[in-house]
Write a protein that holds these residues in place. Structure first.
Motif, PDB file in Angstrom:
ATOM      1  N   ARG A  89      82.927  50.664  43.698  1.00 41.61           N
ATOM      2  CA  ARG A  89      81.829  50.163  44.519  1.00 41.61           C
ATOM      3  C   ARG A  89      80.611  49.845  43.664  1.00 41.61           C
ATOM      4  NH1 ARG A  89      79.409  53.606  49.478  1.00 41.61           N
ATOM      5  NH2 ARG A  89      81.566  53.461  50.196  1.00 41.61           N
ATOM      6  N   ALA A  90      80.298  50.717  42.696  1.00 35.02           N
ATOM      7  CA  ALA A  90      79.127  50.496  41.854  1.00 35.02           C
ATOM      8  C   ALA A  90      79.256  49.195  41.060  1.00 35.02           C
ATOM      9  CB  ALA A  90      78.933  51.683  40.905  1.00 35.02           C
ATOM     10  N   ALA A  95      77.676  43.485  40.456  1.00 38.45           N
ATOM     11  CA  ALA A  95      78.051  42.093  40.173  1.00 38.45           C
ATOM     12  C   ALA A  95      77.788  41.151  41.337  1.00 38.45           C
ATOM     13  CB  ALA A  95      79.543  42.037  39.810  1.00 38.45           C
ATOM     14  N   ASN A  96      77.752  41.675  42.575  1.00 30.71           N
ATOM     15  CA  ASN A  96      77.773  40.775  43.726  1.00 30.71           C
ATOM     16  C   ASN A  96      76.572  40.851  44.662  1.00 30.71           C
ATOM     17  OD1 ASN A  96      80.615  39.551  43.559  1.00 30.71           O
ATOM     18  ND2 ASN A  96      81.035  41.732  43.374  1.00 30.71           N
ATOM     19  N   ASP A 101      68.641  42.044  48.008  1.00 25.74           N
ATOM     20  CA  ASP A 101      69.275  43.073  48.832  1.00 25.74           C
ATOM     21  C   ASP A 101      69.663  44.308  48.024  1.00 25.74           C
ATOM     22  OD1 ASP A 101      69.115  41.253  50.890  1.00 25.74           O
ATOM     23  OD2 ASP A 101      71.156  40.500  50.594  1.00 25.74           O
ATOM     24  N   ALA A 102      69.477  44.250  46.709  1.00 29.73           N
ATOM     25  CA  ALA A 102      70.090  45.261  45.849  1.00 29.73           C
ATOM     26  C   ALA A 102      69.339  46.580  45.815  1.00 29.73           C
ATOM     27  CB  ALA A 102      70.216  44.711  44.425  1.00 29.73           C
ATOM     28  N   GLY A 103      68.012  46.564  45.840  1.00 31.74           N
ATOM     29  CA  GLY A 103      67.197  47.741  45.582  1.00 31.74           C
ATOM     30  C   GLY A 103      67.709  49.075  46.058  1.00 31.74           C
ATOM     31  N   LEU A 106      71.597  49.796  45.591  1.00 30.11           N
ATOM     32  CA  LEU A 106      71.992  50.120  44.219  1.00 30.11           C
ATOM     33  C   LEU A 106      71.475  51.490  43.799  1.00 30.11           C
ATOM     34  CD1 LEU A 106      71.718  46.817  42.143  1.00 30.11           C
ATOM     35  CD2 LEU A 106      73.753  48.161  42.635  1.00 30.11           C
ATOM     36  N   ARG A 107      70.268  51.834  44.191  1.00 29.29           N
ATOM     37  CA  ARG A 107      69.738  53.142  43.800  1.00 29.29           C
ATOM     38  C   ARG A 107      70.528  54.265  44.469  1.00 29.29           C
ATOM     39  NH1 ARG A 107      63.124  52.230  43.623  1.00 29.29           N
ATOM     40  NH2 ARG A 107      63.229  50.328  42.371  1.00 29.29           N
TER      41      ARG A 107
END
Length: 597
Positions: A89-90, A95-96, A101-103, A106-107
């Motif tokens: 998943r990480a 990559a995607n 939307d990542a912030g 991802l954290r």
């Protein structure tokens, strides 16, 4: 390169079983894979602001220091199924995910190694401090338990400072508040508070220790997954059923039990309470884990464990050896246990797992508490269906040399079972199951040539013989490649294998009930009436095929059984052309089979 003898391991797993040495090889192979993926993640995330904010590099540095002092503890955590799923998943998120939307996502994702480091400290009795991510109010300590520091809707992302003592006392400082808990508390309460220990399943007389993983947010691929802790009383039901299943495996299926004792680490529950419909799967990246609803009874759970662990074993092997021809990657195949067409690797997985299911029922027939009629019927059913799948697969050109050898070994295991004596009831029910599945599959997934169907319709209207009725084995409906495989039970779950089980599944129609009672004329009439209302219903055509074949075994029903997609499409066309004059399904089959009306 795999850290084991690949040829020897492949040959041994092809028998369906495996030695302790083989399962240690698979474990080492998975650990090597995880270490590679960790390095890939660290390299890809280097300098990434969300990785820095979540403390990803520091957490792995902490794990590396702990690994030098406690290699077995850290190795087991890195080898755990959920770590494998988290790594996938990480890397996928990195990559995607669009940058905007990542912030937080991802954290939250990059915080998992901090949780692993804290869990490693507790499990190795190492005192110290570590900073961890708080994900929607919780901190997960893999293999230990879950600490709830805030409500999920209050804290989407944050951090906490953990102080851990050698005797397992943990103090968490989060948003100006300190929480102290004893992580050695392992009993669950029906009224969970700030600390929820992991559930564990064990056996009375065997050192097996399996985590019931209902807590870890990364136990599935769904990013929204949050802890849904089952209660202490529900955990006791799971424990009771597991204990009975494990005893069954040890006494009657020891070769499978030995493999699971070496490789099964966790079960992710898909239900808290027992369910009638068997639901289970595995996640290839999470070797050692099985996802399953709690089946109704120890024997059903034993069967599920065997089935799913076969998938896990083969997935671990396929990380290192290719058994199918890459040129066949886009091909799809009929699998007699699925409603949708399968890729070559999926068919191989099904053959391997269902051979073991046939073996389970073969042996289970002799258990003193078994429903012998059901067990024998299931044995006959799966043996016939797997043999058919293997025979067609071997001639498909989809296997490479190693795969052909692997499948040949599987077939050598299965082949003698075809000669084992069966009751007449078990044999004919198995035949019905095979036929019904094939017919329903064809209606659901295959599209006949429109011109051929119109030509048959013209002959019908003119009263001429039907002539040759063509089948279209490779003409897949586009939707069939993404179908929900859990749909499409065949007539009412084979009407509980024609009385071999206990009762009829809810939803059985008049045709299903008549078929179960072996009243074939009534079944034919009922299915015909239902088809007039739902001409494209796969299970209705399956029921009609079984009823007609039983009522007139000498007539030969080739168009209906081997070109059902054409028969169903022709029926639909005629019904649309003559809306006020319903076509008789039986009359149409008679014409296609016998000639002029």
């Amino acid at each position: 390169m795999p850290p084991f003898d690949l040829q020897k391991t492949t040959a041994e797993l092809a028998t369906g079983y495996g030695s302790t040495e083989t399962f240690e090889a698979l474990r080492q192979g998975q650990l090597a894979k995880r270490m590679y993926l960790v390095q890939r993640l660290l390299s890809s995330a280097e300098g990434h602001p969300d990785a820095e904010a979540a403390g990803l590099p520091q957490a792995f540095a902490h794990l590396t220091r702990l690994q030098h002092e406690h290699p077995e503890v850290v190795g087991r955590l890195l080898s755990s199924p959920i770590t494998g799923g988290w790594l996938l998943r990480a890397l996928h998120h990195l990559a995607n995910l669009p940058r905007e939307d990542a912030g937080v996502v991802l954290r939250q994702t990059f915080g998992y190694p901090g949780w692993l480091a804290a869990a490693a400290m507790i499990r190795s009795r190492t005192a110290g401090e570590v900073t961890v991510v708080v994900r929607r109010g919780v901190v997960m300590l893999p293999g230990v338990g879950l600490l709830r520091l805030a409500a999920a809707d209050v804290d989407g992302y944050g951090t906490a400072e953990l102080r851990i003592t050698t005797d397992g006392i943990l103090t968490a400082a989060h948003r100006g508040r300190e929480t102290t808990i004893d992580t050695t508390v392992s009993e669950r309460s029906d009224q969970p508070g700030e600390w929820i220990p992991v559930g564990r399943l064990s056996s009375d007389d065997d050192p097996v220790d399996v985590i019931l993983d209902d807590l870890d947010p990364f136990r599935t691929m769904d990013t929204r997954t949050m802890p849904t802790a089952i209660s202490a009383s529900q955990l006791r039901v799971w424990q009771h059923t597991f204990r009975g299943a494990w005893q069954t495996l040890q006494e009657y299926h020891p070769a499978y039990a030995a493999g699971m004792a070496a490789g099964l680490q966790s079960i992710v529950p898909l239900s808290a309470e027992p369910v009638v419909q068997v639901l289970s799967n595995t996640w290839p990246e999470a070797y050692g884990a099985i996802r399953a609803a709690l089946p109704s009874g120890r024997f059903n759970l034993a069967s599920v464990l065997i089935h799913e662990f076969q998938h896990a074993k083969l997935s671990a092997l396929l990380d290192y050896v290719e058994l199918t021809d890459p040129a066949a990657a886009q091909k799809r195949f009929y699998a007699p246990w699925r409603s949708d067409p399968r890729p070559a690797v999926g068919l191989l997985q099904g053959i391997y797992a269902h051979t073991a299911i046939a073996d389970f029922w073969r042996v289970h027939r002799n258990h003193p508490d078994a429903n012998k009629n059901l067990a024998e019927t299931q044995f006959a059913r799966w043996t016939v269906q797997v043999d058919r799948a293997i025979t067609e697969f071997k001639n498909s050109g989809a296997l490479n040399e190693a795969g052909a050898s692997f499948v040949a070994t599987v077939h050598r295991t299965l082949a003698p079972w075809l000669d084992e004596p069966l009751s007449d009831n078990a044999f004919w029910v198995a035949e019905e199951v095979v036929l019904a599945h094939q017919v329903a599959y064809r209606v659901r997934n295959l599209t006949p040539d429109e011109g051929h169907v119109r030509q048959l319709a013209q002959r019908w209207h003119s009263g001429d013989p039907a002539g040759e009725v063509h089948s279209f084995d490779r003409a897949f409906r586009p939707a069939s490649l993404t179908v929900d495989w859990r749909k499409g039970d065949l007539p009412a779950d084979y009407v509980r294998l024609a009385g071999a089980g206990s009762g009829v599944r809810a939803g059985a129609g008049a045709g299903d009930l008549a078929l179960a009672a072996q009243d074939y004329p009534a079944a034919i009439a009922a299915y015909g009436a239902e088809i007039a209302k739902s001409p494209d219903a796969p299970d209705l055509w399956a029921g009609l095929a079984v009823a007609l074949t039983r009522a007139r075994p000498s007539d030969g029903m080739r168009p209906l059984t081997e070109a059902t997609e054409t028969v169903a499409a022709l029926y639909g066309l005629l019904a649309a052309e003559q809306p006020g004059e319903p076509v008789g399904a039986e009359a149409l089959v008679n014409w296609l089979t016998e000639g002029p009306r």
